[in-house]
Design an enzyme around this catalytic site. Sequence first.
Site: not given
Length: 150
Positions: A25, A75, A136
């Site tokens: 990550c 986005h 998530e």
Amino acid sequence: MSKIRITKQFTFETGHALYGYDGKCKNVHGHSYKLSVTVIGEPITDMGNAKLGMVIDFGDLKKIVNREIVNVFDHATVFNKNTPHVELAKELSDRGHDVLLVDYQPTSEMMVIDFAAKIQSFLPDTIKLHSLRLSETATSYAEWHAADQL
């Protein structure tokens, strides 16, 4: 009258990177987030109120969450503003991408704290934020509960 909890669910796509993290990550990647917003209050009993029987109109809650969270994060790519990712953020922004620089590591845990503060500040005094759940992935989520904040 009884206290009632109502929940509205939202989805949005957001990219991020975790600066200093020791796993995958640390790379820029994205998630299809699912946010569940639960508020608590008493249903309106005023017979002359168009919202009779509602704790809050789901549409009103939707307006708050869309304006403060979904429309901002959807986005977009989120970076901690105190990391070297700011150079990448500037490059992306210069190329027309939506980039958010935040005061925290953009983990689900920290995002849900941020979201709770934003949502609470726009709720009517008669309505309290009860909890948030930010998923998530299909198997990973962070939760914020008002009762835990006392």
